[in-house]
Motif scaffolding. Structure first.
Motif, PDB file in Angstrom:
ATOM      1  N   SER A 189     -37.581 -92.761 -38.156  1.00 46.50           N
ATOM      2  CA  SER A 189     -36.782 -93.224 -37.087  1.00 46.50           C
ATOM      3  C   SER A 189     -35.230 -92.791 -37.398  1.00 46.50           C
ATOM      4  O   SER A 189     -34.652 -92.428 -36.347  1.00 46.50           O
ATOM      5  CB  SER A 189     -36.624 -94.800 -37.218  1.00 46.50           C
ATOM      6  N   LEU A 190     -34.987 -92.755 -38.580  1.00 44.13           N
ATOM      7  CA  LEU A 190     -33.617 -92.157 -38.943  1.00 44.13           C
ATOM      8  C   LEU A 190     -33.391 -90.865 -38.291  1.00 44.13           C
ATOM      9  O   LEU A 190     -32.450 -90.241 -37.718  1.00 44.13           O
ATOM     10  CB  LEU A 190     -33.284 -92.344 -40.278  1.00 44.13           C
ATOM     11  N   TYR A 250     -33.476-100.302 -49.425  1.00 41.88           N
ATOM     12  CA  TYR A 250     -32.785-101.117 -48.538  1.00 41.88           C
ATOM     13  C   TYR A 250     -32.495-102.723 -49.048  1.00 41.88           C
ATOM     14  O   TYR A 250     -31.800-103.385 -48.510  1.00 41.88           O
ATOM     15  CB  TYR A 250     -33.701-101.086 -46.930  1.00 41.88           C
ATOM     16  N   VAL A 257     -38.708 -96.954 -50.509  1.00 41.22           N
ATOM     17  CA  VAL A 257     -37.865 -97.181 -49.377  1.00 41.22           C
ATOM     18  C   VAL A 257     -37.221 -98.686 -49.090  1.00 41.22           C
ATOM     19  O   VAL A 257     -36.206 -99.013 -49.098  1.00 41.22           O
ATOM     20  CB  VAL A 257     -38.314 -96.716 -47.905  1.00 41.22           C
ATOM     21  N   PRO A 301     -42.203 -97.043 -39.099  1.00 37.50           N
ATOM     22  CA  PRO A 301     -40.739 -96.672 -38.662  1.00 37.50           C
ATOM     23  C   PRO A 301     -39.851 -96.922 -40.142  1.00 37.50           C
ATOM     24  O   PRO A 301     -40.220 -97.187 -41.201  1.00 37.50           O
ATOM     25  CB  PRO A 301     -40.253 -98.009 -37.966  1.00 37.50           C
ATOM     26  N   SER A 348     -38.819-103.256 -40.623  1.00 38.94           N
ATOM     27  CA  SER A 348     -39.217-102.282 -40.147  1.00 38.94           C
ATOM     28  C   SER A 348     -38.723-101.001 -40.866  1.00 38.94           C
ATOM     29  O   SER A 348     -38.567 -99.986 -40.543  1.00 38.94           O
ATOM     30  CB  SER A 348     -39.070-101.786 -38.609  1.00 38.94           C
ATOM     31  N   MET A 362     -38.012 -93.731 -42.277  1.00 35.08           N
ATOM     32  CA  MET A 362     -36.867 -92.560 -42.581  1.00 35.08           C
ATOM     33  C   MET A 362     -37.251 -91.664 -41.290  1.00 35.08           C
ATOM     34  O   MET A 362     -36.484 -90.795 -40.740  1.00 35.08           O
ATOM     35  CB  MET A 362     -37.614 -91.919 -43.808  1.00 35.08           C
ATOM     36  N   THR A 421     -31.990-103.045 -38.705  1.00 37.20           N
ATOM     37  CA  THR A 421     -32.872-102.168 -38.946  1.00 37.20           C
ATOM     38  C   THR A 421     -32.126-100.988 -39.704  1.00 37.20           C
ATOM     39  O   THR A 421     -30.961-100.995 -39.953  1.00 37.20           O
ATOM     40  CB  THR A 421     -33.507-101.457 -37.756  1.00 37.20           C
ATOM     41  N   VAL A 422     -32.774 -99.761 -40.194  1.00 33.03           N
ATOM     42  CA  VAL A 422     -32.389 -98.646 -40.955  1.00 33.03           C
ATOM     43  C   VAL A 422     -31.241 -98.051 -40.121  1.00 33.03           C
ATOM     44  O   VAL A 422     -30.411 -97.605 -40.597  1.00 33.03           O
ATOM     45  CB  VAL A 422     -33.484 -97.629 -41.279  1.00 33.03           C
ATOM     46  N   LEU A 423     -31.347 -98.335 -38.650  1.00 33.10           N
ATOM     47  CA  LEU A 423     -30.378 -97.534 -37.752  1.00 33.10           C
ATOM     48  C   LEU A 423     -28.773 -98.288 -38.110  1.00 33.10           C
ATOM     49  O   LEU A 423     -28.091 -97.891 -37.636  1.00 33.10           O
ATOM     50  CB  LEU A 423     -30.586 -97.677 -36.596  1.00 33.10           C
ATOM     51  N   ASP A 424     -28.868 -99.666 -38.590  1.00 34.45           N
ATOM     52  CA  ASP A 424     -27.662-100.416 -38.765  1.00 34.45           C
ATOM     53  C   ASP A 424     -27.180-100.373 -40.146  1.00 34.45           C
ATOM     54  O   ASP A 424     -26.127-100.934 -40.246  1.00 34.45           O
ATOM     55  CB  ASP A 424     -27.927-101.832 -38.274  1.00 34.45           C
ATOM     56  N   VAL A 425     -27.728 -99.524 -41.090  1.00 35.98           N
ATOM     57  CA  VAL A 425     -27.462 -99.601 -42.192  1.00 35.98           C
ATOM     58  C   VAL A 425     -26.490 -98.230 -42.788  1.00 35.98           C
ATOM     59  O   VAL A 425     -27.080 -97.228 -42.675  1.00 35.98           O
ATOM     60  CB  VAL A 425     -28.592 -99.831 -43.395  1.00 35.98           C
ATOM     61  N   ALA A 426     -25.330 -98.338 -43.026  1.00 37.34           N
ATOM     62  CA  ALA A 426     -24.959 -97.061 -43.825  1.00 37.34           C
ATOM     63  C   ALA A 426     -25.290 -96.383 -44.636  1.00 37.34           C
ATOM     64  O   ALA A 426     -25.807 -97.254 -45.738  1.00 37.34           O
ATOM     65  CB  ALA A 426     -23.092 -97.397 -43.785  1.00 37.34           C
ATOM     66  N   PRO A 427     -25.754 -95.089 -44.871  1.00 34.76           N
ATOM     67  CA  PRO A 427     -26.357 -94.690 -46.079  1.00 34.76           C
ATOM     68  C   PRO A 427     -25.691 -95.033 -47.319  1.00 34.76           C
ATOM     69  O   PRO A 427     -26.484 -95.362 -48.283  1.00 34.76           O
ATOM     70  CB  PRO A 427     -26.216 -93.209 -45.859  1.00 34.76           C
TER      71      PRO A 427
END
Lengths: 328, 328
Positions: free
Chosen positions: B129-130, B289, B285, B125, B120, B127, B306-312
Motif C-alpha cells: 500500500s505504501l 508498527y 512489519v 495491505p 491493516s 508495504m 493505517t500505514v499511510l498515516d504513520v511517518a516512517p
C-alpha cells in the motif's frame, strides 16, 4: 482552492517543477523567482509572473509553498534557512554529510516563523532514504545496499570537462551486474567501491588534444574515478549531442534480512527506479512534498522535516477515506 | 525502558511476532493471550507468561502494545475495536472491501480510550500500500500494477482441500512473466485476471479418488480458479511435505508514469518482495508498527491509523538525528 507554488531558480530542476505543478490539479504555479534579470526568463506557464529574487518577500502572501531549486554546494545552505522565514519551503539538499547542520539551521528559523521546511527531498536523498528506513525497520537483522545507475552523473561529467583538451563529456554510472545479483540472492556480500559500480565516459576532445593523456587523467582522478573501473570513449560532438543528451538516472535499494527464532528464513526487499529524466523526477517528488508541507503547516506543525517525518497520506491529493478505499 | 508487547493468538502469525520481538532490542514480550487453554500452549520465550483471553483486561498495565494475530474473517472485526478500549493495538486486517467499516469501528473506540489502533499492517495491505501511495503521489500521470507471488495462497489451498477426494493441497500464485515484463517496460498494458497470474496446484488425492473430476472441480471453481490458467499436479503426501511445506510469498508493485511538459519522459518505479516466510515477514512489519503506535500515543495522538498515516521515522529504533545522519 489550489495550493499556490512558487519556484526559486529556473534551471533544469525549476523547469521540472513547472511541469510537475501542471500535472497536479490541486496546485497552481503562482510565481517564478530568479537571480537573473526576470525579463530575460521565458517560462512555459503563460500566466505565471517571473520576479527578481530581490523582491521575493513582497510576494509572501501569494505563495503557499516555495520550492527552492538551487544547488546544494552554495545556494541551499543560505536560501533554505533564509526563505523559511517567509514561506513553507522544500529543497533537494543532497550533501549527505552536511544534512545535520542544514537541518538545524532550517529547523530554528522554521520554528520561529511557524513554517514548515522539508529538506533533502528527491530520490536520493528522498525515495531511496524512505526505502532504506522502511526496509531496515522491518528487517532489523540484515544488510542494505544502494546502487546508482545506469545514469548520468553531472558532477563526474563536469570533472571530465575541466581537464585540459576536453571540449565536452558525459559520464554514466553503472551498477556491476554480478554485485546486484549477489545482493538480490541474499548473499550479503562485502563489496568494495570498485565492485559496486563502473564508470563509462563519453568524451569530446579538442582538436589535436593528447587523447592518451586525457584518458589517463580521467582514470587516475582521485575520488571521482581512481577507485572505479573506468572506460573512456572518445566520440564527436555530434555523436554526444545525438546519443547522450538525455539526463537519465535510477538505481536500486536492496535489503536482505532474516527472520525466525534462529534467523532461518530469508527475505529480500528491492526498490528500483528507472528514470528518463533525473531533474523532472526529482521535481515531481518535490511537488508531492510541497502538498505535504502545505497541509502540515495548516494543521499547526512547524519546523524542519525530512521525508522520514512525513506520513505518506500527506503527499496525496486523495482524502484519507479515498486512500483507504482505493490504495490501501 | 522496553516496549512491552502482548500477542493475542498464537498461530503462525503470533509465533512470527514472538520471533520479531526477539530481534528488536527495545522490545520485550510481556504476555501471550490465547482462546485455548493456556496450559496447553508452549511458547518459545521461556520467561513470558501465557494467559487466557478471558483475563486479558486484567493485564492492561503490563502491556504497551497488543498485537492481534487473529483472522480477518471473524476475529479482527470483533477483537480490534474491543481491545483498543484497553490497549494500543496493531492488526493485519486484510479484507480490502471492509477496511472503511473496520477503520470507523476502531477509530471510534480508540478515540474514546485515548489509544492508537493501527490496522491493516503487513505487506499487502501494508508495504505494498505504501508503495502504491508513494508512487502514485510522485507520478500522478501513470498506471500502477500489483502482482503477487510466487507464493503460497492459504485461501486457495484451503479451497482445494474442501473438494471431495482431496487429502491435502498447496496452491502457488505466480505472476505471468510476459505481463511483468510489459509493465516494467512502461507499456501500460491492459491486463485481464488471466493475463496477470497463473495458479499452480499440488494436490494429494485420497486413495481411489477420481483424479480427472478433482482436476475439473479445481479448474472450474468460480472466483478462485475459473478466471486463471490453472495447472494441477497430483503428488504424494510425502512429496508435498518434503517440497511444499514452506510458506513463501512475495510480489511486485510497479508504477510507470510520465513527466515533462508534454509527458515526454517516462519513469518506472518498482518495489518487490521475495519472502521465505509470509507470516514471519508480516509479523516483522507488525512489530515495527507496534513501535510507532507506542510512540504516537506517548505524543498524545489517538484513533485509528493505517500505514499511510504513520511517518516512517516512528518505525525505527534510531533517533531522528541518527536516521538523518545514517540513512537519509
Amino acid at each position: 482552492m489550489s495550493i499556490r507554488i512558487g519556484i526559486l531558480g529556473y534551471g533544469n530542476l525549476g523547469r521540472g517543477v513547472e511541469c510537475a505543478v501542471k500535472q497536479n490539479s490541486d496546485m497552481e504555479l503562482a510565481a517564478v523567482f530568479t537571480r537573473r534579470d526576470p525579463v530575460q526568463i521565458k517560462i512555459r506557464s503563460a500566466e505565471t509572473p517571473v520576479y527578481s529574487i530581490r523582491e521575493i518577500t513582497e510576494h509572501q502572501n501569494e505563495i503557499d509553498v516555495l520550492i527552492i531549486c538551487g544547488g546544494s554546494a552554495t545556494d541551499l545552505p543560505e536560501q533554505t534557512p533564509e526563505y523559511v522565514n517567509y514561506f513553507n519551503v522544500i529543497d533537494s539538499f543532497d550533501t549527505h554529510a552536511k544534512i545535520p547542520e542544514h537541518f538545524a539551521n532550517v529547523d530554528k528559523a522554521a520554528k520561529q516563523a511557524g513554517k514548515i521546511g522539508i529538506i533533502s527531498v528527491g530520490w536520493d536523498p528522498g525515495m531511496f532514504s524512505l526505502n532504506r528506513v522502511y526496509a531496515g525497520a522491518v528487517l532489523p537483522e540484515g544488510a542494505s545496499y544502494t546502487f546508482w545507475g545506469k545514469g548520468v552523473s553531472q558532477g563526474h561529467s563536469d570533472a571530465i570537462r575541466r581537464i585540459a583538451g576536453v571540449a565536452d563529456a558525459r559520464q554514466y554510472t553503472i551498477p556491476v551486474p554480478a554485485a546486484l545479483e549477489a545482493v538480490r540472492n541474499g548473499e550479503n556480500p562485502q563489496l568494495t567501491t570498485r565492485q559496486k559500480h563502473t564508470r563509462d565516459c563519453y568524451v569530446v576532445a579538442q582538436e589535436g588534444a593528447d587523447l592518451p593523456r586525457i584518458e589517463q587523467e580521467i582514470k587516475e582522478m582521485p575520488n571521482y574515478f581512481a577507485d572505479y573501473d573506468t572506460t573512456v570513449h572518445f566520440i564527436s560532438q555530434e555523436e554526444l549531442d545525438k546519443e547522450h543528451s538525455g539526463i537519465p538516472h535510477g538505481g536500486f535499494v536492496i535489503r536482505s534480512g532474516n527472520t525466525g527464532w534462529d534467523g532461518e528464513h530469508q527475505h529480500v526487499i528491492e526498490y528500483s527506479l528507472k528514470l528518463d529524466s533525473n531533474p523532472e523526477f526529482t521535481a515531481s517528488v518535490l511537488a508531492a512534498y510541497a502538498r505535504a508541507a502545505y497541509r502540515m503547516q495548516k494543521e499547526g506543525m512547524s519546523g524542519c522535516k525530512t521525508v522520514l517525518d512525513v506520513a505518506p497520506a500527506y503527499l496525496c491529493r486523495q482524502s484519507g477515506e479515498e486512500l483507504r478505499r482505493e490504495l490501501l
